[in-house]
Design a protein around this motif. Structure first.
Motif, PDB file in Angstrom:
ATOM      1  N   ILE A  20       0.833  -1.209   0.000  1.00 30.65           N
ATOM      2  CA  ILE A  20       0.000   0.000   0.000  1.00 30.65           C
ATOM      3  C   ILE A  20       0.867   1.259   0.000  1.00 30.65           C
ATOM      4  N   ILE A  21       1.909   1.279   0.809  1.00 32.17           N
ATOM      5  CA  ILE A  21       2.812   2.437   0.839  1.00 32.17           C
ATOM      6  C   ILE A  21       3.481   2.617  -0.518  1.00 32.17           C
ATOM      7  N   GLY A  22       3.878   1.501  -1.142  1.00 30.34           N
ATOM      8  CA  GLY A  22       4.534   1.566  -2.444  1.00 30.34           C
ATOM      9  C   GLY A  22       3.664   2.164  -3.528  1.00 30.34           C
ATOM     10  N   CYS A  23       2.356   2.040  -3.390  1.00 32.65           N
ATOM     11  CA  CYS A  23       1.438   2.612  -4.388  1.00 32.65           C
ATOM     12  C   CYS A  23       1.500   4.134  -4.407  1.00 32.65           C
ATOM     13  N   PHE A  24       1.854   4.751  -3.294  1.00 25.93           N
ATOM     14  CA  PHE A  24       1.893   6.206  -3.206  1.00 25.93           C
ATOM     15  C   PHE A  24       3.274   6.791  -3.526  1.00 25.93           C
ATOM     16  N   LEU A  25       4.292   5.944  -3.582  1.00 23.18           N
ATOM     17  CA  LEU A  25       5.648   6.398  -3.908  1.00 23.18           C
ATOM     18  C   LEU A  25       5.826   6.440  -5.421  1.00 23.18           C
ATOM     19  N   TRP A  27       6.429   5.558  -9.023  1.00 21.10           N
ATOM     20  CA  TRP A  27       6.456   4.293  -9.767  1.00 21.10           C
ATOM     21  C   TRP A  27       7.522   4.379 -10.861  1.00 21.10           C
ATOM     22  N   ALA A  28       7.498   5.468 -11.607  1.00 21.13           N
ATOM     23  CA  ALA A  28       8.466   5.667 -12.687  1.00 21.13           C
ATOM     24  C   ALA A  28       8.652   7.164 -12.917  1.00 21.13           C
ATOM     25  N   THR A  29       9.799   7.512 -13.486  1.00 13.04           N
ATOM     26  CA  THR A  29      10.108   8.901 -13.792  1.00 13.04           C
ATOM     27  C   THR A  29      10.566   8.986 -15.250  1.00 13.04           C
ATOM     28  N   ALA A  30       9.968   9.909 -15.979  1.00 16.16           N
ATOM     29  CA  ALA A  30      10.371  10.133 -17.368  1.00 16.16           C
ATOM     30  C   ALA A  30      10.229  11.614 -17.682  1.00 16.16           C
ATOM     31  N   LEU A  31      11.222  12.148 -18.328  1.00 15.95           N
ATOM     32  CA  LEU A  31      11.227  13.566 -18.737  1.00 15.95           C
ATOM     33  C   LEU A  31      10.969  14.508 -17.565  1.00 15.95           C
ATOM     34  N   GLY A  32      11.467  14.147 -16.400  1.00 14.88           N
ATOM     35  CA  GLY A  32      11.326  14.995 -15.230  1.00 14.88           C
ATOM     36  C   GLY A  32      10.008  14.863 -14.495  1.00 14.88           C
ATOM     37  N   TYR A  33       9.099  14.038 -15.001  1.00 10.11           N
ATOM     38  CA  TYR A  33       7.808  13.842 -14.351  1.00 10.11           C
ATOM     39  C   TYR A  33       7.800  12.496 -13.645  1.00 10.11           C
ATOM     40  N   SER A  34       7.287  12.505 -12.434  1.00  9.89           N
ATOM     41  CA  SER A  34       7.199  11.284 -11.644  1.00  9.89           C
ATOM     42  C   SER A  34       5.738  10.856 -11.545  1.00  9.89           C
ATOM     43  N   VAL A  35       5.506   9.559 -11.664  1.00 10.58           N
ATOM     44  CA  VAL A  35       4.153   9.020 -11.630  1.00 10.58           C
ATOM     45  C   VAL A  35       4.076   7.989 -10.512  1.00 10.58           C
ATOM     46  N   SER A  36       3.037   8.071  -9.683  1.00  6.81           N
ATOM     47  CA  SER A  36       2.821   7.046  -8.668  1.00  6.81           C
ATOM     48  C   SER A  36       1.818   6.032  -9.212  1.00  6.81           C
ATOM     49  N   PHE A  37       1.783   4.867  -8.605  1.00  6.26           N
ATOM     50  CA  PHE A  37       0.916   3.784  -9.084  1.00  6.26           C
ATOM     51  C   PHE A  37      -0.549   4.089  -8.817  1.00  6.26           C
ATOM     52  N   VAL A  38      -0.829   4.945  -7.858  1.00 13.31           N
ATOM     53  CA  VAL A  38      -2.215   5.314  -7.546  1.00 13.31           C
ATOM     54  C   VAL A  38      -2.850   6.055  -8.726  1.00 13.31           C
ATOM     55  N   ASP A  39      -2.034   6.697  -9.533  1.00 10.55           N
ATOM     56  CA  ASP A  39      -2.566   7.409 -10.699  1.00 10.55           C
ATOM     57  C   ASP A  39      -3.149   6.458 -11.737  1.00 10.55           C
ATOM     58  N   GLY A  40      -2.757   5.186 -11.691  1.00  6.14           N
ATOM     59  CA  GLY A  40      -3.251   4.194 -12.653  1.00  6.14           C
ATOM     60  C   GLY A  40      -4.099   3.134 -11.964  1.00  6.14           C
ATOM     61  N   ASP A  41      -3.635   1.900 -12.066  1.00 10.24           N
ATOM     62  CA  ASP A  41      -4.375   0.768 -11.496  1.00 10.24           C
ATOM     63  C   ASP A  41      -4.093   0.551 -10.011  1.00 10.24           C
ATOM     64  N   GLY A  42      -3.375   1.446  -9.399  1.00 10.94           N
ATOM     65  CA  GLY A  42      -3.028   1.301  -7.989  1.00 10.94           C
ATOM     66  C   GLY A  42      -4.223   1.262  -7.061  1.00 10.94           C
ATOM     67  N   LEU A  89      12.970   3.706 -13.132  1.00 11.63           N
ATOM     68  CA  LEU A  89      12.079   3.064 -12.170  1.00 11.63           C
ATOM     69  C   LEU A  89      12.184   3.756 -10.820  1.00 11.63           C
ATOM     70  N   GLY A  90      11.049   3.875 -10.145  1.00 14.47           N
ATOM     71  CA  GLY A  90      11.007   4.509  -8.848  1.00 14.47           C
ATOM     72  C   GLY A  90      11.011   3.498  -7.716  1.00 14.47           C
ATOM     73  N   LEU A  91      11.033   3.987  -6.503  1.00 19.65           N
ATOM     74  CA  LEU A  91      11.059   3.137  -5.316  1.00 19.65           C
ATOM     75  C   LEU A  91       9.757   2.347  -5.160  1.00 19.65           C
ATOM     76  N   GLY A  92       8.656   2.920  -5.580  1.00 21.46           N
ATOM     77  CA  GLY A  92       7.354   2.280  -5.392  1.00 21.46           C
ATOM     78  C   GLY A  92       7.240   0.940  -6.074  1.00 21.46           C
ATOM     79  N   ILE A  93       7.804   0.805  -7.267  1.00 24.24           N
ATOM     80  CA  ILE A  93       7.687  -0.448  -8.014  1.00 24.24           C
ATOM     81  C   ILE A  93       8.378  -1.598  -7.275  1.00 24.24           C
ATOM     82  N   PHE A  94       9.473  -1.297  -6.594  1.00 30.40           N
ATOM     83  CA  PHE A  94      10.202  -2.322  -5.855  1.00 30.40           C
ATOM     84  C   PHE A  94       9.563  -2.596  -4.491  1.00 30.40           C
TER      85      PHE A  94
END
Length: 113
Positions: A20-25, A27-42, A89-94
């Protein structure tokens, strides 16, 4: 081995908490933008993880595998797409992966009777 049996419930619940904590951290970073898993299927992974945590708390070992498998499928679907793309890859995915491992092994640790 006795220590593993003694703390088996904490392994399952700790895995749920890490997922659950990992979903908010990030997930991935591209072109300076960071995305958490909650934004998708989290959201769906969080629901499945909470249901699994409730079943683990109630000691419904084998039944807790059903929402856990659903969470694993959701994770794998998105993680495989992320691994194949060109992003950092971000910390959340791991952290979610570590949590899911704890949730999966919980029912297979035999309890002393």
């Amino acid at each position: 081995m006795d220590t593993l049996i003694k703390y088996r419930k904490y392994i399952g619940l700790g895995g749920c908490l890490l997922a659950i904590i990992g979903c908010f951290l990030p997930w991935a970073t591209a072109l300076g933008y960071s995305v958490s898993f909650v934004d998708g299927d989290g959201k769906y992974l969080i629901i499945a993880t909470v249901v699994s945590a409730i079943l683990i708390y109630l000691k419904k070992d084998k039944i807790s595998l059903i929402p856990t498998i659903i969470a694993v499928v959701i994770y794998l679907k998105d993680a495989l797409n992320t691994f194949s793309s060109n992003v950092s890859l971000g910390l959340g995915i791991f952290l979610i992966l570590i949590g899911l491992v704890g949730m999966v092994i919980y029912p297979f640790i035999k309890e002393n009777n």
